[in-house]
Design an enzyme around this catalytic site. Structure first.
Site, PDB file in Angstrom:
ATOM      1  CG  ASN A  33     -19.254 -68.763   8.145  1.00  0.00           C
ATOM      2  OD1 ASN A  33     -19.361 -67.536   8.177  1.00  0.00           O
ATOM      3  ND2 ASN A  33     -19.452 -69.528   9.208  1.00  0.00           N
ATOM      4  CG  ASP A 126     -19.961 -62.916  15.039  1.00  0.00           C
ATOM      5  OD1 ASP A 126     -20.480 -61.920  14.540  1.00  0.00           O
ATOM      6  OD2 ASP A 126     -20.177 -64.076  14.692  1.00  0.00           O
TER       7      ASP A 126
HETATM    8  C1  UD1 Z   1     -15.286 -69.725  11.587  1.00  0.00           C
HETATM    9  C2  UD1 Z   1     -16.675 -69.184  11.294  1.00  0.00           C
HETATM   10  C3  UD1 Z   1     -17.479 -69.019  12.574  1.00  0.00           C
HETATM   11  C4  UD1 Z   1     -17.501 -70.334  13.358  1.00  0.00           C
HETATM   12  C5  UD1 Z   1     -16.064 -70.855  13.553  1.00  0.00           C
HETATM   13  C6  UD1 Z   1     -16.006 -72.224  14.217  1.00  0.00           C
HETATM   14  C7  UD1 Z   1     -16.310 -67.794   9.357  1.00  0.00           C
HETATM   15  C8  UD1 Z   1     -16.364 -66.428   8.777  1.00  0.00           C
HETATM   16  N1  UD1 Z   1     -16.561 -67.900  10.646  1.00  0.00           N
HETATM   17  O1  UD1 Z   1     -14.614 -68.759  12.379  1.00  0.00           O
HETATM   18  O2  UD1 Z   1     -18.814 -68.644  12.215  1.00  0.00           O
HETATM   19  O3  UD1 Z   1     -18.089 -70.101  14.613  1.00  0.00           O
HETATM   20  O4  UD1 Z   1     -15.401 -70.970  12.274  1.00  0.00           O
HETATM   21  O5  UD1 Z   1     -16.749 -73.161  13.486  1.00  0.00           O
HETATM   22  O6  UD1 Z   1     -16.099 -68.758   8.649  1.00  0.00           O
HETATM   23  N2  UD1 Z   1      -8.283 -70.347  17.463  1.00  0.00           N
HETATM   24  C9  UD1 Z   1      -7.075 -70.138  18.072  1.00  0.00           C
HETATM   25  N3  UD1 Z   1      -6.008 -69.694  17.317  1.00  0.00           N
HETATM   26  C10 UD1 Z   1      -6.129 -69.458  15.978  1.00  0.00           C
HETATM   27  C11 UD1 Z   1      -7.367 -69.670  15.355  1.00  0.00           C
HETATM   28  C12 UD1 Z   1      -8.423 -70.119  16.129  1.00  0.00           C
HETATM   29  O7  UD1 Z   1      -6.913 -70.339  19.269  1.00  0.00           O
HETATM   30  O8  UD1 Z   1      -5.130 -69.084  15.347  1.00  0.00           O
HETATM   31  C13 UD1 Z   1      -9.435 -70.851  18.255  1.00  0.00           C
HETATM   32  C14 UD1 Z   1     -10.554 -69.845  18.344  1.00  0.00           C
HETATM   33  O9  UD1 Z   1     -10.363 -68.927  19.390  1.00  0.00           O
HETATM   34  C15 UD1 Z   1     -11.747 -70.738  18.588  1.00  0.00           C
HETATM   35  C16 UD1 Z   1     -11.417 -71.978  17.763  1.00  0.00           C
HETATM   36  O10 UD1 Z   1     -10.002 -71.958  17.584  1.00  0.00           O
HETATM   37  O11 UD1 Z   1     -11.839 -71.105  19.936  1.00  0.00           O
HETATM   38  C17 UD1 Z   1     -12.141 -72.050  16.438  1.00  0.00           C
HETATM   39  O12 UD1 Z   1     -11.798 -70.940  15.655  1.00  0.00           O
HETATM   40  P1  UD1 Z   1     -11.820 -70.978  14.047  1.00  0.00           P
HETATM   41  O13 UD1 Z   1     -12.222 -72.329  13.574  1.00  0.00           O
HETATM   42  O14 UD1 Z   1     -10.521 -70.440  13.560  1.00  0.00           O
HETATM   43  O15 UD1 Z   1     -12.980 -69.970  13.720  1.00  0.00           O
HETATM   44  P2  UD1 Z   1     -13.045 -68.844  12.610  1.00  0.00           P
HETATM   45  O16 UD1 Z   1     -12.369 -69.283  11.368  1.00  0.00           O
HETATM   46  O17 UD1 Z   1     -12.626 -67.563  13.216  1.00  0.00           O
END
Ligand code: UD1
Length: 433
Positions: A33, A126
């Site tokens: 990550n 995923d």
């Molecule tokens: C990253 C990790 C993933 C981990 C996640 C949370 C990588 C490649 N992946 O994913 O393994 O499970 O952090 O620790 O680094 N959300 C929104 N709007 C947005 C962005 C996010 O609603 O614009 C929500 C998502 O649906 C989720 C939560 O916020 O419920 C966390 O998402 P986020 O921290 O952004 O995860 P990733 O960066 O996708």
């Protein structure tokens, strides 16, 4: 692709037999990550980059393919990736590649920052829950960008990014990374509040600062970025993978014994280690790694996932596998992703006693699980099936092992060196999914 059971064969399965106790050492690789975001950061400035401590995982090759499709030269070596970014790049990230790896959305910030335009296919990744990008877009809009969505792509444009005050609704990892990479070339100061605090964010900020950026506060809830006009290429070593460390600790919980995790960083996973200690594991950190001992059956505990420094949602499948074998009942609460329990029905096929109630899993520990054919739905779900299989009677055949290959470097080799009975086999394609 051929069905030959080779490391990157999409049709391979893992065959696991009960193993242990473990008595050995495993060296933890660089974090998936983190490395994917560090690779995306090379879009920000022309020049030659070397990234070290790179895990040998398919997501790294996929991110390499994405950058190569945009005109960068990407050369993979043992534990390294060399990237040369030219003066001109394509600003299109096509669905064919983005659909395989959600993390590719982090090219959006760098492309807007450097070229003022970006066309990025809406990401896949995923197989769990809805994963929107609204916070990424709102933050970039606050810096002056505008977006439209067309034919499955998000198309962004901006003349000049300008510094802004941004407050995230939730500490999103991806949004924090995209906004940080855009803001470093914006005019003026950007403050982003309620940001993600993961060690991988600090790793990215460290590389960006070596490239000439001016970022402070990474690792805290507020990041401040003073935009600069010029950035340059650099070298960087990837931070250790705390999720890989957690997986080997969970494997130890299944087999019992003693395990040394070389290069593991205990201070990046303190809440998880505290939980593991309360289950009965002895965990001793030092400057170069962690030594862990599991002498007997562990006790059940309750666990809730939270943004860092809380217990990461990515640890949860491993925790559920551990609780499936522990003494007592444990309740696991998922606070980040609604649908992240798909692997539970696979564990149930192995005899695990788990009841899902909304975003809670109630896990009643059994003495022993029972080997069965099961399927990996995503990276960590696949790893949790391996953890469970180590303490199951008979053989467990885990299909769709390509999910595990996305995130675990030299998984079979590392486990085999610890005395674990695991082999890669070609999947019988006649079996119905
Ligand atoms: C990253 C990790 C993933 C981990 C996640 C949370 C990588 C490649 N992946 O994913 O393994 O499970 O952090 O620790 O680094 N959300 C929104 N709007 C947005 C962005 C996010 O609603 O614009 C929500 C998502 O649906 C989720 C939560 O916020 O419920 C966390 O998402 P986020 O921290 O952004 O995860 P990733 O960066 O996708």
């Amino acid at each position: 692709m051929q069905n030959d059971g080779s490391p990157h064969d999409a049709y391979s399965s893992f065959l696991v037999r009960p193993s242990g106790p473990i008595d050995g050492t495993v060296t933890i690789s660089g974090a998936k990550n983190s490395v994917l975001k560090l690779m995306a950061a090379t879009l920000l400035a022309e020049g030659a980059y070397r990234i070290e401590n790179v895990p040998d995982i398919t997501d790294v090759y996929t991110m390499g393919e994405l950058l190569a499709s945009m005109g960068l030269t990407v050369t993979h070596g043992p534990g390294t990736v060399d990237i040369v970014c030219p003066a001109e790049c394509s600003t299109v990230a096509p669905y064919e590649i983005v659909g395989r790896i959600r993390a590719s959305i982090v090219v959006l910030g760098p492309l807007l920052a450097r070229f003022g335009e970006a066309t990025v296919a809406l990401p896949g990744g995923d197989n769990f829950g809805s994963r929107p990008i609204d916070m990424h877009l709102r933050g970039l809009e606050a810096m002056g960008a505008s977006f439209e969505t067309e034919h499955g792509n998000v198309i962004g444009r901006v003349d000049n990014l300008i510094g802004a005050e941004i407050l995230l609704d939730f500490p999103s990892v991806g949004a924090t990374e995209n906004l940080m990479m855009a803001a470093i070339r914006a005019k003026g100061i950007t403050t982003i509040d309620n940001v993600a605090r993961e060690p991988e964010i600090s790793d990215l900020a460290e590389m960006l600062n070596k490239m000439g950026a001016n970022i402070s506060g990474a690792g805290t809830s507020t990041i401040t970025i003073d935009g600069v006009e010029r950035l340059h290429a650099t070298d960087h070593t990837v931070v250790s993978d705390r999720l890989e460390s957690a997986t080997y600790l969970a494997a130890l919980a299944s087999t019992r014994g003693e395990l040394r995790l070389e290069r593991a960083r205990a201070h990046h996973m303190e809440m998880l280690l505290a939980k593991m200690r309360s289950m009965g594991m002895t965990i001793t950190p030092d400057d170069d790694g962690i030594t862990a001992i599991v002498p007997q059956r562990l006790r059940s505990v309750d666990v809730s996932t939270l943004p860092y420094p809380g217990i990461a949602t990515d640890y949860k499948p491993m925790i559920v596998a551990m609780l499936s074998l522990a003494d007592g009942v444990g309740i696991v609460t998922e606070n980040l992703y609604a649908g992240r329990f798909a692997y539970v029905s696979e564990l149930a096929r192995m005899g695990a006693q788990i009841r899902i109630d909304g975003h809670h899993a109630v896990v009643r520990g059994c003495d022993r699980l029972s080997g069965a054919p099961v399927k990996a739905h995503d990276i960590r779900a696949g790893a949790c099936l391996v953890v469970a299989a180590l303490a199951a009677d008979g053989e467990t055949l885990i299909s769709d092992a390509h999910h595990i290959d996305r995130g675990y470097s030299q998984f079979i080799e590392k486990l085999t060196a610890l005395g674990i009975d695991i082999t890669r086999v070609a999947t019988d394609r006649r079996r119905k999914d």
